[in-house]
Design an enzyme around this catalytic site. Sequence first.
Site, mmCIF file in Angstrom:
data_model
loop_
_atom_site.group_PDB
_atom_site.id
_atom_site.type_symbol
_atom_site.label_atom_id
_atom_site.label_comp_id
_atom_site.label_asym_id
_atom_site.label_seq_id
_atom_site.Cartn_x
_atom_site.Cartn_y
_atom_site.Cartn_z
ATOM 1 N N GLU A 45 0.801 -1.216 0.000
ATOM 2 C CA GLU A 45 0.000 0.000 0.000
ATOM 3 C C GLU A 45 0.835 1.267 0.000
ATOM 4 O OE1 GLU A 45 -0.026 -1.748 3.346
ATOM 5 O OE2 GLU A 45 -0.605 -3.377 2.043
ATOM 6 N N HIS A 46 1.835 1.310 0.850
ATOM 7 C CA HIS A 46 2.536 2.561 1.085
ATOM 8 C C HIS A 46 3.453 2.958 -0.069
ATOM 9 C CE1 HIS A 46 0.893 2.565 5.095
ATOM 10 N NE2 HIS A 46 1.278 1.320 5.227
ATOM 11 N N GLU A 123 9.677 -6.170 8.295
ATOM 12 C CA GLU A 123 8.399 -6.683 8.792
ATOM 13 C C GLU A 123 8.421 -8.201 8.889
ATOM 14 O OE1 GLU A 123 4.876 -5.372 6.917
ATOM 15 O OE2 GLU A 123 5.277 -3.239 7.227
ATOM 16 N N LEU A 298 -13.242 -18.346 25.691
ATOM 17 C CA LEU A 298 -13.540 -18.977 24.399
ATOM 18 C C LEU A 298 -13.990 -17.906 23.415
ATOM 19 C CD1 LEU A 298 -15.422 -22.251 23.649
ATOM 20 C CD2 LEU A 298 -16.242 -20.140 22.603
ATOM 21 N N GLY A 301 -15.890 -17.861 15.554
ATOM 22 C CA GLY A 301 -16.337 -17.064 14.427
ATOM 23 C C GLY A 301 -15.572 -17.399 13.162
#
Length: 346
Positions: A45-46, A123, A298, A301
Amino acid sequence: SRTTCTCCSSPTTKLTRPLPRWRCGWATFRTQQSCPVLRTFAVREHMLFLGTDKYPAEEEYKSFLAKHGGRSNAFTSTENTTYYFDVLQQHFDGAFDRFSQFFLHPLFTPSAVDRELNAVQSENQKNLQNDGWREFQLLKNLARPDHAFHKFGSGNIHTLRDIPQSKGIDTHARVKEFYQTFYGAAAFKLAILSRHSLDEMQTHVEETFGQLPKYPPSLPSFVNPPHGEHAFPPEHVGVRVKIVPVKNNKKVKFLFPLPSHRHLTTKKPTSYVSHLVGHEGEGSILHKLKEEGLATGLSAGPSRVNTAFELFSITTNLTDRGMANPDAVAGVVFAYLALLRSEQPK
Protein backbone atom coordinates in the site's frame (compact mmCIF):
# COMPACT_ATOMS: atom_id res chain seq x y z
CA SER A 1 -15.72 -1.61 -16.14
CA ARG A 2 -16.50 1.75 -14.46
CA THR A 3 -15.64 3.00 -10.99
CA THR A 4 -18.26 2.36 -8.29
CA CYS A 5 -18.59 5.16 -5.75
CA THR A 6 -20.83 5.61 -2.71
CA CYS A 7 -21.10 9.17 -1.33
CA CYS A 8 -22.52 10.17 2.05
CA SER A 9 -23.26 13.83 2.71
CA SER A 10 -23.36 14.72 6.42
CA PRO A 11 -23.80 18.41 7.36
CA THR A 12 -22.47 17.80 10.90
CA THR A 13 -19.29 15.84 10.25
CA LYS A 14 -16.06 17.57 11.24
CA LEU A 15 -13.83 15.27 9.21
CA THR A 16 -14.07 14.03 5.66
CA ARG A 17 -13.05 10.48 4.82
CA PRO A 18 -12.62 8.83 1.39
CA LEU A 19 -12.10 5.08 1.48
CA PRO A 20 -11.20 3.31 -1.80
CA ARG A 21 -10.89 -0.45 -1.99
CA TRP A 22 -9.18 -2.30 -4.82
CA ARG A 23 -9.87 -5.90 -5.74
CA CYS A 24 -6.20 -6.30 -6.49
CA GLY A 25 -4.55 -6.90 -3.15
CA TRP A 26 -4.37 -10.67 -3.53
CA ALA A 27 -1.49 -10.75 -1.09
CA THR A 28 -1.85 -14.51 -1.01
CA PHE A 29 -3.87 -15.43 -4.05
CA ARG A 30 -2.58 -13.44 -7.00
CA THR A 31 1.03 -14.57 -7.32
CA GLN A 32 3.42 -15.67 -10.03
CA GLN A 33 5.61 -18.74 -9.97
CA SER A 34 8.59 -16.81 -11.36
CA CYS A 35 8.45 -14.30 -8.52
CA PRO A 36 6.46 -16.02 -5.76
CA VAL A 37 5.37 -13.03 -3.67
CA LEU A 38 5.83 -10.17 -6.12
CA ARG A 39 2.11 -9.45 -5.93
CA THR A 40 2.39 -8.79 -2.23
CA PHE A 41 5.14 -6.30 -2.82
CA ALA A 42 3.67 -4.81 -5.99
CA VAL A 43 0.51 -3.78 -4.21
CA ARG A 44 2.28 -2.85 -0.97
CA GLU A 45 0.00 0.00 0.00
CA HIS A 46 2.54 2.56 1.08
CA MET A 47 4.45 2.45 -2.18
CA LEU A 48 1.72 4.58 -3.73
CA PHE A 49 2.31 7.26 -1.09
CA LEU A 50 5.87 7.93 -2.25
CA GLY A 51 5.33 10.66 -4.81
CA THR A 52 3.26 11.29 -7.95
CA ASP A 53 3.74 13.22 -11.17
CA LYS A 54 1.75 16.18 -9.81
CA TYR A 55 3.18 16.00 -6.27
CA PRO A 56 6.64 14.42 -6.61
CA ALA A 57 7.83 15.14 -3.06
CA GLU A 58 7.54 11.88 -1.10
CA GLU A 59 6.33 13.55 2.11
CA GLU A 60 3.86 15.92 0.43
CA TYR A 61 0.75 13.89 1.21
CA LYS A 62 1.62 13.09 4.84
CA SER A 63 2.76 16.64 5.47
CA PHE A 64 -0.48 18.09 4.10
CA LEU A 65 -2.60 15.83 6.28
CA ALA A 66 -0.51 16.48 9.39
CA LYS A 67 -0.87 20.25 8.95
CA HIS A 68 -4.64 20.01 8.59
CA GLY A 69 -5.73 17.61 11.32
CA GLY A 70 -5.68 14.51 9.14
CA ARG A 71 -4.27 11.01 9.07
CA SER A 72 -4.03 8.12 6.62
CA ASN A 73 -3.37 4.40 6.44
CA ALA A 74 -3.77 1.38 4.22
CA PHE A 75 -3.79 -2.41 4.46
CA THR A 76 -3.74 -5.42 2.17
CA SER A 77 -5.77 -8.56 2.82
CA THR A 78 -6.05 -11.79 0.87
CA GLU A 79 -7.92 -10.28 -2.07
CA ASN A 80 -8.29 -6.55 -1.44
CA THR A 81 -6.16 -3.51 -0.74
CA THR A 82 -7.85 -0.67 1.16
CA TYR A 83 -6.62 2.94 1.46
CA TYR A 84 -8.17 5.68 3.55
CA PHE A 85 -7.59 9.11 5.06
CA ASP A 86 -9.50 11.72 6.98
CA VAL A 87 -8.89 15.46 7.17
CA LEU A 88 -10.64 18.58 8.42
CA GLN A 89 -13.56 19.35 6.15
CA GLN A 90 -12.23 22.69 4.90
CA HIS A 91 -9.13 20.98 3.48
CA PHE A 92 -10.98 18.21 1.65
CA ASP A 93 -10.24 19.51 -1.85
CA GLY A 94 -6.47 19.63 -1.40
CA ALA A 95 -6.27 16.28 0.36
CA PHE A 96 -8.53 14.53 -2.11
CA ASP A 97 -6.54 15.81 -5.08
CA ARG A 98 -3.26 14.59 -3.58
CA PHE A 99 -4.87 11.28 -2.66
CA SER A 100 -6.36 10.63 -6.09
CA GLN A 101 -3.02 11.15 -7.81
CA PHE A 102 -1.65 8.01 -6.13
CA PHE A 103 -4.03 5.94 -8.24
CA LEU A 104 -3.60 7.93 -11.43
CA HIS A 105 0.10 8.82 -11.76
CA PRO A 106 2.35 7.28 -9.04
CA LEU A 107 6.09 7.58 -9.60
CA PHE A 108 7.31 4.18 -8.35
CA THR A 109 10.90 5.43 -8.38
CA PRO A 110 13.62 2.76 -8.16
CA SER A 111 14.89 4.25 -4.89
CA ALA A 112 11.41 4.03 -3.34
CA VAL A 113 11.06 0.41 -4.47
CA ASP A 114 14.42 -0.44 -2.88
CA ARG A 115 13.41 1.16 0.42
CA GLU A 116 10.14 -0.74 0.44
CA LEU A 117 12.05 -3.98 -0.13
CA ASN A 118 13.96 -3.27 3.06
CA ALA A 119 10.71 -2.40 4.86
CA VAL A 120 9.18 -5.73 3.81
CA GLN A 121 12.29 -7.54 5.02
CA SER A 122 12.06 -5.80 8.41
CA GLU A 123 8.40 -6.68 8.79
CA ASN A 124 9.06 -10.31 7.90
CA GLN A 125 11.88 -10.52 10.44
CA LYS A 126 9.56 -9.14 13.09
CA ASN A 127 6.87 -11.67 12.17
CA LEU A 128 9.22 -14.63 12.63
CA GLN A 129 8.78 -14.40 16.41
CA ASN A 130 5.08 -13.55 16.30
CA ASP A 131 2.85 -16.50 17.26
CA GLY A 132 -0.03 -15.30 15.09
CA TRP A 133 2.09 -15.10 11.93
CA ARG A 134 3.79 -18.41 12.69
CA GLU A 135 0.43 -20.10 13.10
CA PHE A 136 -0.83 -18.49 9.88
CA GLN A 137 2.15 -19.76 7.88
CA LEU A 138 1.72 -23.27 9.30
CA LEU A 139 -1.92 -23.18 8.23
CA LYS A 140 -0.90 -22.15 4.71
CA ASN A 141 1.61 -25.01 4.60
CA LEU A 142 -1.24 -27.43 5.33
CA ALA A 143 -3.17 -26.25 2.26
CA ARG A 144 -2.93 -28.05 -1.06
CA PRO A 145 0.31 -27.11 -2.86
CA ASP A 146 -1.68 -26.21 -6.00
CA HIS A 147 -4.03 -23.89 -4.11
CA ALA A 148 -3.39 -20.15 -3.97
CA PHE A 149 -3.76 -20.12 -0.18
CA HIS A 150 -0.67 -22.32 0.12
CA LYS A 151 1.65 -19.60 -1.19
CA PHE A 152 3.97 -17.50 0.95
CA GLY A 153 2.20 -14.17 1.17
CA SER A 154 4.30 -11.64 3.05
CA GLY A 155 7.67 -11.69 1.28
CA ASN A 156 11.29 -11.03 2.19
CA ILE A 157 14.54 -10.01 0.51
CA HIS A 158 15.14 -13.56 -0.71
CA THR A 159 11.78 -13.95 -2.46
CA LEU A 160 11.52 -10.37 -3.72
CA ARG A 161 15.09 -9.53 -4.69
CA ASP A 162 17.41 -12.55 -4.72
CA ILE A 163 15.15 -15.04 -6.53
CA PRO A 164 13.98 -12.53 -9.17
CA GLN A 165 17.56 -11.37 -9.82
CA SER A 166 18.71 -14.97 -10.27
CA LYS A 167 16.05 -15.35 -12.96
CA GLY A 168 16.79 -12.05 -14.68
CA ILE A 169 13.59 -10.44 -13.41
CA ASP A 170 13.51 -6.68 -12.81
CA THR A 171 11.41 -6.21 -9.64
CA HIS A 172 10.91 -2.50 -10.30
CA ALA A 173 9.58 -3.21 -13.80
CA ARG A 174 7.27 -5.93 -12.46
CA VAL A 175 5.84 -3.56 -9.84
CA LYS A 176 4.91 -1.05 -12.56
CA GLU A 177 3.55 -3.84 -14.75
CA PHE A 178 1.30 -5.08 -11.96
CA TYR A 179 -0.01 -1.59 -11.26
CA GLN A 180 -0.70 -0.92 -14.94
CA THR A 181 -2.48 -4.26 -15.29
CA PHE A 182 -4.76 -4.27 -12.25
CA TYR A 183 -5.20 -0.78 -10.85
CA GLY A 184 -8.14 0.09 -13.07
CA ALA A 185 -11.77 1.09 -12.67
CA ALA A 186 -13.17 -2.45 -12.80
CA ALA A 187 -11.31 -3.41 -9.61
CA PHE A 188 -12.11 -0.21 -7.74
CA LYS A 189 -14.77 0.89 -5.26
CA LEU A 190 -14.83 4.22 -3.45
CA ALA A 191 -16.78 5.53 -0.44
CA ILE A 192 -16.71 9.17 0.72
CA LEU A 193 -18.08 10.87 3.82
CA SER A 194 -18.13 14.68 3.66
CA ARG A 195 -20.12 17.84 4.28
CA HIS A 196 -20.07 18.45 0.56
CA SER A 197 -23.32 17.96 -1.30
CA LEU A 198 -23.71 14.75 -3.28
CA ASP A 199 -23.39 16.71 -6.53
CA GLU A 200 -20.13 18.28 -5.35
CA MET A 201 -18.68 14.92 -4.36
CA GLN A 202 -19.72 13.41 -7.67
CA THR A 203 -17.91 16.20 -9.49
CA HIS A 204 -14.75 15.60 -7.45
CA VAL A 205 -14.84 11.88 -8.23
CA GLU A 206 -15.51 12.35 -11.94
CA GLU A 207 -12.68 14.87 -12.29
CA THR A 208 -10.18 12.57 -10.59
CA PHE A 209 -11.02 8.88 -10.38
CA GLY A 210 -13.05 9.21 -13.55
CA GLN A 211 -9.70 9.17 -15.34
CA LEU A 212 -8.97 5.60 -14.26
CA PRO A 213 -8.52 3.25 -17.22
CA LYS A 214 -11.33 0.76 -17.75
CA TYR A 215 -9.25 -2.34 -17.00
CA PRO A 216 -9.07 -5.09 -15.96
CA PRO A 217 -12.00 -6.24 -18.12
CA SER A 218 -12.83 -8.98 -15.61
CA LEU A 219 -11.66 -9.80 -12.12
CA PRO A 220 -9.89 -13.09 -11.40
CA SER A 221 -11.93 -15.74 -9.65
CA PHE A 222 -10.61 -18.25 -7.14
CA VAL A 223 -13.72 -20.39 -6.79
CA ASN A 224 -12.77 -22.94 -9.45
CA PRO A 225 -9.97 -25.54 -9.33
CA PRO A 226 -7.12 -25.27 -8.63
CA HIS A 227 -8.35 -22.29 -6.58
CA GLY A 228 -11.50 -24.02 -5.38
CA GLU A 229 -13.19 -24.09 -1.99
CA HIS A 230 -11.35 -27.27 -0.97
CA ALA A 231 -8.10 -25.60 0.07
CA PHE A 232 -7.01 -28.44 2.34
CA PRO A 233 -6.37 -32.02 1.19
CA PRO A 234 -8.21 -34.88 2.97
CA GLU A 235 -5.05 -35.94 4.82
CA HIS A 236 -4.88 -32.50 6.47
CA VAL A 237 -8.50 -32.42 7.61
CA GLY A 238 -9.45 -33.95 10.96
CA VAL A 239 -5.87 -33.96 12.21
CA ARG A 240 -4.22 -32.57 15.33
CA VAL A 241 -1.29 -30.19 14.92
CA LYS A 242 0.88 -29.29 17.91
CA ILE A 243 2.58 -25.88 17.93
CA VAL A 244 5.40 -24.76 20.21
CA PRO A 245 4.67 -21.06 20.83
CA VAL A 246 7.14 -18.24 21.34
CA LYS A 247 5.09 -16.81 24.20
CA ASN A 248 3.46 -18.78 26.98
CA ASN A 249 0.19 -19.28 25.11
CA LYS A 250 -2.07 -22.05 26.34
CA LYS A 251 -4.90 -22.64 23.92
CA VAL A 252 -6.49 -25.14 21.61
CA LYS A 253 -8.06 -24.04 18.34
CA PHE A 254 -10.55 -25.98 16.23
CA LEU A 255 -10.69 -24.99 12.52
CA PHE A 256 -13.45 -26.12 10.17
CA PRO A 257 -12.99 -25.44 6.41
CA LEU A 258 -16.22 -24.17 4.84
CA PRO A 259 -17.37 -22.86 1.47
CA SER A 260 -17.32 -19.08 1.41
CA HIS A 261 -20.41 -17.41 2.89
CA ARG A 262 -19.34 -13.89 1.88
CA HIS A 263 -22.24 -13.62 -0.57
CA LEU A 264 -24.80 -14.32 2.20
CA THR A 265 -24.50 -10.83 3.66
CA THR A 266 -28.17 -10.57 4.65
CA LYS A 267 -28.31 -14.00 6.34
CA LYS A 268 -24.87 -14.37 7.96
CA PRO A 269 -25.13 -18.07 8.87
CA THR A 270 -21.66 -18.20 10.44
CA SER A 271 -22.50 -15.23 12.67
CA TYR A 272 -25.55 -17.14 13.89
CA VAL A 273 -23.43 -20.19 14.73
CA SER A 274 -20.78 -17.93 16.29
CA HIS A 275 -23.39 -16.55 18.68
CA LEU A 276 -24.41 -20.02 19.80
CA VAL A 277 -20.91 -21.48 20.11
CA GLY A 278 -19.52 -18.34 21.75
CA HIS A 279 -22.32 -18.07 24.31
CA GLU A 280 -20.94 -18.00 27.86
CA GLY A 281 -24.06 -18.70 29.94
CA GLU A 282 -25.25 -21.90 31.55
CA GLY A 283 -25.26 -24.85 29.16
CA SER A 284 -22.61 -23.30 26.89
CA ILE A 285 -19.23 -24.77 25.92
CA LEU A 286 -17.36 -22.26 28.04
CA HIS A 287 -19.60 -22.77 31.04
CA LYS A 288 -18.90 -26.50 30.95
CA LEU A 289 -15.15 -26.02 30.40
CA LYS A 290 -14.95 -23.62 33.34
CA GLU A 291 -16.96 -26.00 35.47
CA GLU A 292 -14.42 -28.74 34.70
CA GLY A 293 -11.49 -26.37 35.31
CA LEU A 294 -10.30 -26.75 31.71
CA ALA A 295 -10.55 -23.26 30.22
CA THR A 296 -10.85 -19.58 31.11
CA GLY A 297 -12.14 -18.14 27.83
CA LEU A 298 -13.54 -18.98 24.40
CA SER A 299 -14.03 -17.17 21.09
CA ALA A 300 -15.70 -18.38 17.91
CA GLY A 301 -16.34 -17.06 14.43
CA PRO A 302 -15.33 -17.09 10.77
CA SER A 303 -11.72 -16.36 9.82
CA ARG A 304 -9.62 -16.16 6.64
CA VAL A 305 -12.81 -15.29 4.74
CA ASN A 306 -12.39 -14.93 0.97
CA THR A 307 -14.35 -15.67 -2.19
CA ALA A 308 -13.04 -19.25 -2.36
CA PHE A 309 -13.49 -20.54 1.19
CA GLU A 310 -13.44 -19.61 4.86
CA LEU A 311 -12.56 -21.22 8.17
CA PHE A 312 -14.82 -21.41 11.19
CA SER A 313 -12.65 -21.11 14.27
CA ILE A 314 -13.27 -22.06 17.89
CA THR A 315 -10.45 -20.99 20.21
CA THR A 316 -10.31 -21.90 23.90
CA ASN A 317 -7.88 -20.36 26.39
CA LEU A 318 -6.79 -23.21 28.59
CA THR A 319 -5.85 -23.71 32.22
CA ASP A 320 -2.92 -25.96 33.11
CA ARG A 321 -5.43 -28.74 33.57
CA GLY A 322 -6.85 -28.07 30.11
CA MET A 323 -3.39 -28.16 28.56
CA ALA A 324 -2.84 -31.57 30.14
CA ASN A 325 -6.23 -32.85 28.93
CA PRO A 326 -6.88 -31.53 25.38
CA ASP A 327 -9.05 -34.52 24.55
CA ALA A 328 -11.43 -33.54 27.36
CA VAL A 329 -11.67 -30.04 25.88
CA ALA A 330 -12.35 -31.47 22.43
CA GLY A 331 -14.99 -33.76 23.88
CA VAL A 332 -16.96 -30.83 25.30
CA VAL A 333 -16.69 -28.84 22.04
CA PHE A 334 -17.83 -31.67 19.79
CA ALA A 335 -20.58 -32.73 22.18
CA TYR A 336 -22.03 -29.21 21.93
CA LEU A 337 -21.73 -29.20 18.12
CA ALA A 338 -23.54 -32.55 18.03
CA LEU A 339 -26.26 -31.00 20.20
CA LEU A 340 -26.67 -28.14 17.72
CA ARG A 341 -27.08 -30.61 14.88
CA SER A 342 -29.64 -32.74 16.73
CA GLU A 343 -31.81 -30.05 18.35
CA GLN A 344 -33.24 -26.74 17.27
CA PRO A 345 -32.03 -23.77 19.33
CA LYS A 346 -34.48 -22.75 22.05
